[in-house]
Scaffold this motif. Structure first.
Motif, PDB file in Angstrom:
ATOM      1  N   LYS A  13       6.846  -8.752  10.057  1.00 48.41           N
ATOM      2  CA  LYS A  13       5.862  -8.066   9.212  1.00 48.41           C
ATOM      3  C   LYS A  13       5.710  -6.610   9.639  1.00 48.41           C
ATOM      4  O   LYS A  13       5.577  -5.720   8.798  1.00 48.41           O
ATOM      5  N   ASN A  17       6.406  -3.322   7.303  1.00 46.77           N
ATOM      6  CA  ASN A  17       5.444  -2.235   7.138  1.00 46.77           C
ATOM      7  C   ASN A  17       6.093  -0.880   7.416  1.00 46.77           C
ATOM      8  O   ASN A  17       5.866   0.085   6.685  1.00 46.77           O
ATOM      9  N   THR A  36       1.758  -0.501   0.592  1.00 45.53           N
ATOM     10  CA  THR A  36       1.736  -1.704   1.407  1.00 45.53           C
ATOM     11  C   THR A  36       0.353  -2.326   1.344  1.00 45.53           C
ATOM     12  O   THR A  36      -0.649  -1.625   1.481  1.00 45.53           O
ATOM     13  N   LEU A  38      -2.045  -5.264   3.162  1.00 38.47           N
ATOM     14  CA  LEU A  38      -2.181  -6.089   4.358  1.00 38.47           C
ATOM     15  C   LEU A  38      -3.173  -7.203   4.048  1.00 38.47           C
ATOM     16  O   LEU A  38      -4.375  -7.057   4.251  1.00 38.47           O
ATOM     17  N   GLU A  83      -1.609   2.433   1.505  1.00 30.87           N
ATOM     18  CA  GLU A  83      -1.881   1.125   2.102  1.00 30.87           C
ATOM     19  C   GLU A  83      -3.303   0.692   1.793  1.00 30.87           C
ATOM     20  O   GLU A  83      -4.200   1.509   1.658  1.00 30.87           O
ATOM     21  N   SER A  85      -5.941  -2.682   3.160  1.00 32.79           N
ATOM     22  CA  SER A  85      -6.053  -3.821   4.061  1.00 32.79           C
ATOM     23  C   SER A  85      -7.153  -4.764   3.589  1.00 32.79           C
ATOM     24  O   SER A  85      -8.248  -4.325   3.256  1.00 32.79           O
TER      25      SER A  85
END
Length: 95
Positions: A13, A17, A36, A38, A83, A85
Protein backbone atom coordinates in the motif's frame (compact mmCIF):
# COMPACT_ATOMS: atom_id res chain seq x y z
CA UNK A 1 -0.61 2.09 9.83
CA UNK A 2 1.65 -0.30 11.65
CA UNK A 3 -0.19 -3.60 12.03
CA UNK A 4 1.89 -6.57 13.21
CA UNK A 5 1.56 -9.49 10.81
CA UNK A 6 0.56 -7.29 7.88
CA UNK A 7 3.97 -5.92 6.87
CA UNK A 8 3.82 -7.10 3.24
CA UNK A 9 0.30 -5.72 2.83
CA UNK A 10 1.30 -2.36 4.37
CA UNK A 11 4.43 -2.18 2.21
CA UNK A 12 2.43 -2.79 -0.97
CA UNK A 13 0.00 0.00 0.00
CA UNK A 14 2.88 2.38 0.75
CA UNK A 15 4.37 1.60 -2.67
CA UNK A 16 1.01 2.26 -4.34
CA UNK A 17 0.73 5.61 -2.54
CA UNK A 18 4.20 6.65 -3.77
CA UNK A 19 3.44 5.48 -7.31
CA UNK A 20 0.25 7.57 -7.26
CA UNK A 21 2.09 10.67 -5.97
CA UNK A 22 4.72 10.28 -8.69
CA UNK A 23 2.10 9.75 -11.40
CA UNK A 24 0.27 12.88 -10.20
CA UNK A 25 3.36 14.99 -10.88
CA UNK A 26 4.39 13.22 -14.10
CA UNK A 27 0.94 13.39 -15.70
CA UNK A 28 -0.07 16.89 -14.56
CA UNK A 29 1.37 18.51 -17.71
CA UNK A 30 -0.99 16.33 -19.77
CA UNK A 31 -4.02 17.48 -17.77
CA UNK A 32 -4.35 14.13 -15.99
CA UNK A 33 -5.10 14.25 -12.27
CA UNK A 34 -4.16 11.34 -10.03
CA UNK A 35 -5.57 11.25 -6.51
CA UNK A 36 -5.21 8.84 -3.62
CA UNK A 37 -7.84 7.84 -1.08
CA UNK A 38 -6.84 6.35 2.25
CA UNK A 39 -9.84 4.34 3.41
CA UNK A 40 -10.14 2.50 6.69
CA UNK A 41 -12.33 -0.57 7.17
CA UNK A 42 -15.06 -0.64 4.54
CA UNK A 43 -18.07 -2.93 4.97
CA UNK A 44 -17.79 -5.09 1.83
CA UNK A 45 -17.84 -8.75 0.90
CA UNK A 46 -14.02 -8.69 1.19
CA UNK A 47 -14.37 -8.81 4.97
CA UNK A 48 -17.14 -11.39 4.71
CA UNK A 49 -14.68 -13.71 2.96
CA UNK A 50 -11.56 -12.76 4.90
CA UNK A 51 -12.96 -13.02 8.41
CA UNK A 52 -15.93 -15.33 7.92
CA UNK A 53 -18.38 -12.47 8.20
CA UNK A 54 -16.77 -10.58 11.07
CA UNK A 55 -15.82 -7.00 10.32
CA UNK A 56 -13.07 -6.14 12.75
CA UNK A 57 -12.33 -2.53 13.64
CA UNK A 58 -10.69 -0.67 16.46
CA UNK A 59 -13.19 -0.02 19.24
CA UNK A 60 -13.31 3.75 18.63
CA UNK A 61 -13.06 3.54 14.85
CA UNK A 62 -15.91 3.47 12.38
CA UNK A 63 -16.58 0.85 9.74
CA UNK A 64 -17.48 2.84 6.64
CA UNK A 65 -20.16 1.82 4.18
CA UNK A 66 -19.19 1.39 0.55
CA UNK A 67 -21.45 4.37 -0.20
CA UNK A 68 -19.45 6.55 2.22
CA UNK A 69 -16.18 5.61 0.52
CA UNK A 70 -17.72 6.13 -2.94
CA UNK A 71 -18.84 9.62 -1.91
CA UNK A 72 -15.29 10.43 -0.80
CA UNK A 73 -13.96 9.19 -4.15
CA UNK A 74 -16.45 11.36 -6.03
CA UNK A 75 -15.37 14.33 -3.92
CA UNK A 76 -11.76 13.68 -4.92
CA UNK A 77 -12.77 13.58 -8.58
CA UNK A 78 -14.61 16.90 -8.24
CA UNK A 79 -11.90 18.70 -6.24
CA UNK A 80 -8.82 17.20 -7.84
CA UNK A 81 -7.12 17.11 -4.44
CA UNK A 82 -4.02 14.95 -4.19
CA UNK A 83 -5.29 12.86 -1.29
CA UNK A 84 -8.09 12.32 1.18
CA UNK A 85 -8.03 10.18 4.28
CA UNK A 86 -10.87 8.34 5.95
CA UNK A 87 -8.55 7.04 8.66
CA UNK A 88 -9.62 7.74 12.22
CA UNK A 89 -7.77 10.68 13.76
CA UNK A 90 -6.28 8.35 16.38
CA UNK A 91 -4.41 6.56 13.60
CA UNK A 92 -3.18 9.64 11.77
CA UNK A 93 -1.60 11.53 14.67
CA UNK A 94 2.02 10.88 15.58
CA UNK A 95 2.66 9.37 18.99
Amino acid sequence: MVLPGLGAYAASKAALNMLSATARRELAADGITVSTILPFVTATEFHQTLRAGQVVSAADSPVHSADHVAAAILDLIHTGNAETSLLPESLTTAH
